[in-house]
Design a protein around this motif. Sequence first.
Motif, PDB file in Angstrom:
ATOM      1  N   TYR A  69     -22.420  -6.553 -41.576  1.00 11.33           N
ATOM      2  CA  TYR A  69     -23.369  -7.612 -41.965  1.00 11.33           C
ATOM      3  C   TYR A  69     -23.355  -8.737 -40.929  1.00 11.33           C
ATOM      4  O   TYR A  69     -24.407  -9.170 -40.453  1.00 11.33           O
ATOM      5  N   GLY A 126     -25.128  -8.029 -37.809  1.00  8.24           N
ATOM      6  CA  GLY A 126     -26.566  -7.809 -37.941  1.00  8.24           C
ATOM      7  C   GLY A 126     -26.968  -6.359 -38.134  1.00  8.24           C
ATOM      8  O   GLY A 126     -28.139  -6.014 -37.972  1.00  8.24           O
ATOM      9  N   LYS A 127     -26.034  -5.491 -38.475  1.00  6.95           N
ATOM     10  CA  LYS A 127     -26.339  -4.064 -38.644  1.00  6.95           C
ATOM     11  C   LYS A 127     -26.880  -3.746 -40.031  1.00  6.95           C
ATOM     12  O   LYS A 127     -27.579  -2.767 -40.218  1.00  6.95           O
ATOM     13  N   VAL A 128     -26.481  -4.552 -41.032  1.00  6.46           N
ATOM     14  CA  VAL A 128     -26.937  -4.354 -42.412  1.00  6.46           C
ATOM     15  C   VAL A 128     -27.287  -5.720 -43.012  1.00  6.46           C
ATOM     16  O   VAL A 128     -26.854  -6.754 -42.511  1.00  6.46           O
ATOM     17  N   LYS A 129     -28.048  -5.687 -44.110  1.00  4.76           N
ATOM     18  CA  LYS A 129     -28.471  -6.941 -44.758  1.00  4.76           C
ATOM     19  C   LYS A 129     -27.680  -7.240 -46.029  1.00  4.76           C
ATOM     20  O   LYS A 129     -27.908  -8.258 -46.668  1.00  4.76           O
ATOM     21  N   TRP A 130     -26.774  -6.361 -46.408  1.00  5.09           N
ATOM     22  CA  TRP A 130     -25.966  -6.523 -47.619  1.00  5.09           C
ATOM     23  C   TRP A 130     -24.558  -6.917 -47.201  1.00  5.09           C
ATOM     24  O   TRP A 130     -23.937  -6.233 -46.392  1.00  5.09           O
ATOM     25  N   LYS A 131     -24.040  -8.019 -47.728  1.00  8.97           N
ATOM     26  CA  LYS A 131     -22.766  -8.556 -47.253  1.00  8.97           C
ATOM     27  C   LYS A 131     -21.553  -7.739 -47.690  1.00  8.97           C
ATOM     28  O   LYS A 131     -20.678  -7.434 -46.884  1.00  8.97           O
ATOM     29  N   ARG A 174     -25.596 -15.962 -55.268  1.00  7.47           N
ATOM     30  CA  ARG A 174     -26.026 -14.581 -55.018  1.00  7.47           C
ATOM     31  C   ARG A 174     -26.107 -13.789 -56.327  1.00  7.47           C
ATOM     32  O   ARG A 174     -27.036 -13.014 -56.530  1.00  7.47           O
TER      33      ARG A 174
END
Length: 194
Positions: free
Chosen positions: A109, A112-117, A171
């Motif tokens: 995350y 910047g590879k995924v949008k879910w932390k 969140r």
Amino acid sequence: MIQIENVLVSDDVVEAKFVCDLHKCKGGCCEDGDAGAPLEKEEKRLLDEIFEAVKPYLTPEGLAAIERQGKYLYDHEFGWVTPTVNGGVCAYGYRDEKGIIKCGIEQAYYDGKVKWKKPISCHLFPIRIVEAKHATYVNYEPREDMCNPACALGKKLKMPVYQFLKEPIIRKFGEEFYEALEQVAIEYFEAKQK
């Protein structure tokens, strides 16, 4: 107990002080427990979607555990959880150069590879959520010995649990919920000082 709509929040979430002290606990919450990290239904789908992007951040042992057990598994006590490596560290965890357990999902995350932390249960720790038929319970449950340094640091910094966990609370429950909780906390502390 603080009630905000159908959510019941333990007074400890407002009263207790807590700030993770990773240099002392070494991220022990990622390996100490009876199962992996609890997952919400939607999070299973997210894990399926992002797994290939997260894979390079995982250890060979973690990958082997996921290959054997799956990306998530069902535990009779905790529901859907992440797999662990031989009942210890979460299969999505790895140790950094200081020996601190970090989350491969979270690192992906940050890169910047995924949008879910990461799973919300991890992000909210030491808050635990219990979903009941007519209400959601928000409890403060630090680990007895492991979290002592975090409790001490929280007291030193005068940081209530709900402030330390502002991002994951928003969140999970939304901005309006957090604002309502914060207002209750302000009123609580003002009343205590009288």
